[in-house]
Scaffold this active site. Structure first.
Site, PDB file in Angstrom:
ATOM      1  N   GLU A 179       0.863  -1.398   0.058  1.00  0.00           N
ATOM      2  CA  GLU A 179      -0.013   0.243  -0.060  1.00  0.00           C
ATOM      3  C   GLU A 179       0.900   1.157  -0.052  1.00  0.00           C
ATOM      4  O   GLU A 179       0.798   2.019   0.799  1.00  0.00           O
ATOM      5  CB  GLU A 179      -0.794   0.064   1.156  1.00  0.00           C
ATOM      6  CG  GLU A 179      -2.054  -1.068   0.989  1.00  0.00           C
ATOM      7  CD  GLU A 179      -3.164  -0.972   2.002  1.00  0.00           C
ATOM      8  OE1 GLU A 179      -2.979  -0.327   3.316  1.00  0.00           O
ATOM      9  OE2 GLU A 179      -4.371  -1.424   1.861  1.00  0.00           O
ATOM     10  N   GLU A 377      -5.999  -8.087  -0.859  1.00  0.00           N
ATOM     11  CA  GLU A 377      -6.711  -7.852   0.288  1.00  0.00           C
ATOM     12  C   GLU A 377      -7.833  -7.346  -0.119  1.00  0.00           C
ATOM     13  O   GLU A 377      -8.295  -6.680  -1.010  1.00  0.00           O
ATOM     14  CB  GLU A 377      -6.120  -6.681   1.224  1.00  0.00           C
ATOM     15  CG  GLU A 377      -4.571  -7.236   2.014  1.00  0.00           C
ATOM     16  CD  GLU A 377      -4.209  -5.883   2.570  1.00  0.00           C
ATOM     17  OE1 GLU A 377      -4.811  -5.009   3.122  1.00  0.00           O
ATOM     18  OE2 GLU A 377      -2.926  -5.859   2.510  1.00  0.00           O
TER      19      GLU A 377
HETATM   20  P1  P53 Z   1      -6.873  -2.335   9.377  1.00  0.00           P
HETATM   21  C1  P53 Z   1      -6.024   2.211   5.508  1.00  0.00           C
HETATM   22  C2  P53 Z   1      -6.946   1.816   4.494  1.00  0.00           C
HETATM   23  C3  P53 Z   1      -7.140   0.637   3.788  1.00  0.00           C
HETATM   24  C4  P53 Z   1      -6.283  -0.246   4.063  1.00  0.00           C
HETATM   25  O1  P53 Z   1      -6.913  -2.359   7.771  1.00  0.00           O
HETATM   26  C5  P53 Z   1      -5.426  -0.203   5.128  1.00  0.00           C
HETATM   27  C6  P53 Z   1      -5.153   1.042   5.785  1.00  0.00           C
HETATM   28  C7  P53 Z   1      -4.053   1.000   6.879  1.00  0.00           C
HETATM   29  O2  P53 Z   1      -4.534   0.213   8.030  1.00  0.00           O
HETATM   30  O3  P53 Z   1      -4.636  -1.154   5.463  1.00  0.00           O
HETATM   31  C8  P53 Z   1      -4.445  -2.616   4.840  1.00  0.00           C
HETATM   32  O4  P53 Z   1      -6.065  -3.553   9.986  1.00  0.00           O
HETATM   33  C9  P53 Z   1      -3.064  -3.240   5.274  1.00  0.00           C
HETATM   34  C10 P53 Z   1      -3.270  -4.204   6.360  1.00  0.00           C
HETATM   35  C11 P53 Z   1      -4.557  -3.709   7.360  1.00  0.00           C
HETATM   36  C12 P53 Z   1      -5.647  -3.889   6.484  1.00  0.00           C
HETATM   37  O5  P53 Z   1      -5.527  -3.200   5.185  1.00  0.00           O
HETATM   38  O6  P53 Z   1      -6.651  -1.056   9.598  1.00  0.00           O
HETATM   39  O7  P53 Z   1      -2.589  -3.597   4.062  1.00  0.00           O
HETATM   40  O8  P53 Z   1      -2.147  -4.067   6.971  1.00  0.00           O
HETATM   41  O9  P53 Z   1      -4.434  -4.556   8.263  1.00  0.00           O
HETATM   42  C13 P53 Z   1      -6.800  -3.648   6.902  1.00  0.00           C
HETATM   43  O10 P53 Z   1      -8.484  -2.617   9.456  1.00  0.00           O
END
Ligand code: P53
Length: 479
Positions: A179, A377
């Protein structure tokens, strides 16, 4: 039950995690301290604190994660039971180079990933690996200022070459920086530290620092891509973009222009990764802002020579820009210039749920970058309730996945997007990156642990486990 389109037999169904969010074992096998190890637990709406080193009396959830470091054989069996073809994780940089600037790698760290990858492969699951997933060695932040320093390019490339060589017969799919474009929100210290290891002061120019760090990362990525292809020509090395498409507020022409600029500002990272060139608007923007950037001719040649093989991306939500008034510069600023979208629902953490946005984004990237895509993801963070009999009825998660997988399959079957695979985020409950909570759960597999690391850490199946198993077994037809 909805019926989806069948995906090809070799489609990479799987799940995704990142080392620092699930491994724990933060000091095991000679591991060094990473930036994730100095982040305390936050909560929904309460940001995580970053301490100056590891301090007594603070709660650091990444120190234990979900204890995957010690329990992975059990987890891999569950992944196999779900039918995973691949498993996306990252290599914790600090297991291999505890400080980040050593010449020689740490053998115990390398051995941990050898063993884990062997176990995956023995269960018919191929590892898909991110090199840098919010895990920069803390020493590199303190001593060199993270990616504000050009020296970071060498440290990263040395790390990349070391693991490319070591795992060249075990891993085919790689990604460089997770990201990389999250730091578009440069006024927030959290993404600046997570993405780039930047700890800035009041007098620093945060926006310029973000662009400079991202430039060094893009050069480092391009060098890693070239090195990787020399080490094994079969490697597929991708970028990793946080894809949240940004919509205009209305059909007013100025709103359309504002949304276009917002997309340019959030996705130029992908332009450089995929096309090997800065987009035309960006040097103009640097000039207008008076940013004196360290971008050399040699860097530009490197970027051109190190374009990625595919676009890895996360997809959780979409955004909407606000009315820009009559400013012809359209200086969109994230996140201040976002407004809520009245047409979509939100998660408990305010993330807007928009499956059609996934199909839209896949079409947009196909038209712009012309590369294979890999959804690395996608998922739904929610408060789960474990019943007295141990079950978790997460129908809300099933419904999120059903709608998003359907949109993904439409992008492939109806729109012709070339998609390699799909790895839902946090396939086993882990620590949230943004809040540090365990309570924001994503998994098909429940982990009995709370935000303070209390609990048995036992694993159990949620309802979504069997649902996703059926999706994979039917090649995506049975939703
Ligand atoms: P969490 C922000 C916006 C979209 C994805 O996020 C993001 C983030 C930063 O947190 O992160 C990604 O755990 C990232 C993972 C993360 C996952 O999305 O904040 O690549 O490490 O855990 C979900 O709910």
């Amino acid at each position: 039950m909805a019926t989806g389109y069948k995906m090809p037999k070799d489609f990479l169904w799987g799940g995704a995690v990142a080392a620092h969010q699930l491994e724990g074992g933060w000091e095991a096998g000679g591991k060094g301290v990473s930036i994730a190890d100095v982040m305390t637990a936050g909560r929904n709406g309460v940001p995580r604190k970053v301490t100056d080193g590891v301090k007594d009396g603070e709660v650091y959830p990444n120190h234990w994660g979900n204890d995957f470091y010690h329990r992975y054989p059990e987890d891999i069996k569950l992944f196999e039971e779900m039918g995973f073809k691949c498993f996306r994780t990252s290599i914790a940089w600090t297991r291999i180079f505890p400080n980040g600037d050593e010449a020689e790698p740490n053998e115990a760290g390398l051995k941990f990933y050898d063993d884990m990858f062997d176990d995956l492969l023995a269960h018919g699951i191929q590892p898909v690996i991110t090199l840098s997933h919010f895990e920069i060695p803390y020493h590199l932040v303190k001593k060199y200022g993270g990616f504000s320093n050009r020296k970071m390019i060498d440290f990263f490339v040395h790390f990349a070459k070391t693991v490319f060589k070591r795992y060249k017969n075990k891993v085919k799919y790689w990604m460089t920086f997770n990201e990389i474009n999250n730091q578009t929100a440069w006024s927030d210290p959290h993404p600046l530290l997570q993405n780039s290891g930047l700890e800035l002061g009041k007098d620093d120019n945060w926006e310029q620092a973000m662009y400079q760090a991202a430039h060094y990362e893009l050069v480092a990525s391009a060098l890693a891509v070239q090195a990787g292809h020399e080490i094994n020509p079969d490697f597929q090395i991708g970028c990793m973009i946080a894809m949240c498409p940004i919509y205009p507020l209305t059909a007013k022409p100025q709103d359309i222009m504002m949304a276009e600029r917002a997309m340019q500002k959030r996705y130029w990272f992908g332009d450089v990764h995929c096309r090997g060139e800065y987009p035309a608007w960006l040097p103009k923007y640097f000039d207008r802002k008076g940013f004196d950037m360290d971008i050399t001719a040699a860097d530009l040649a490197t970027l051109k020579a190190g374009t990625v093989d595919y676009v890895g991306f996360s997809y959780y939500m979409s955004f909407v820009t606000k009315d820009q008034g009559d400013d012809p510069e359209y200086d969109f600023k994230e996140p201040d210039d976002f407004v809520e979208n009245p047409y979509v629902e939100k998660s408990d953490w305010g993330w807007q749920i928009d499956p059609t946005g996934l199909r839209y984004a896949m079409n947009w990237m196909e038209d712009r970058w012309h590369l294979p895509q890999f959804i690395v993801e996608n998922g739904f963070g929610a408060y789960d309730k474990k019943q007295a009999d141990g079950s978790v009825h997460d129908d809300y998660r099933i419904s999120y996945f059903r709608d998003h997988i359907k949109a993904m399959e439409e992008a492939v079957a109806l729109d012709g997007v070339n998609l390699i695979g799909y790895t839902p985020w946090g396939c086993i409950d882990l620590v949230s990156a943004s809040t540090g909570e365990m309570a924001k759960r994503y998994g098909f597999i429940y982990v009995d642990a709370d935000d303070n690391g209390e609990g048995s850490f036992d694993r159990s199946k949620k309802d979504s486990f069997n649902w996703y198993k059926d999706v994979i077994a039917s090649d995506g037809e049975k939703l």
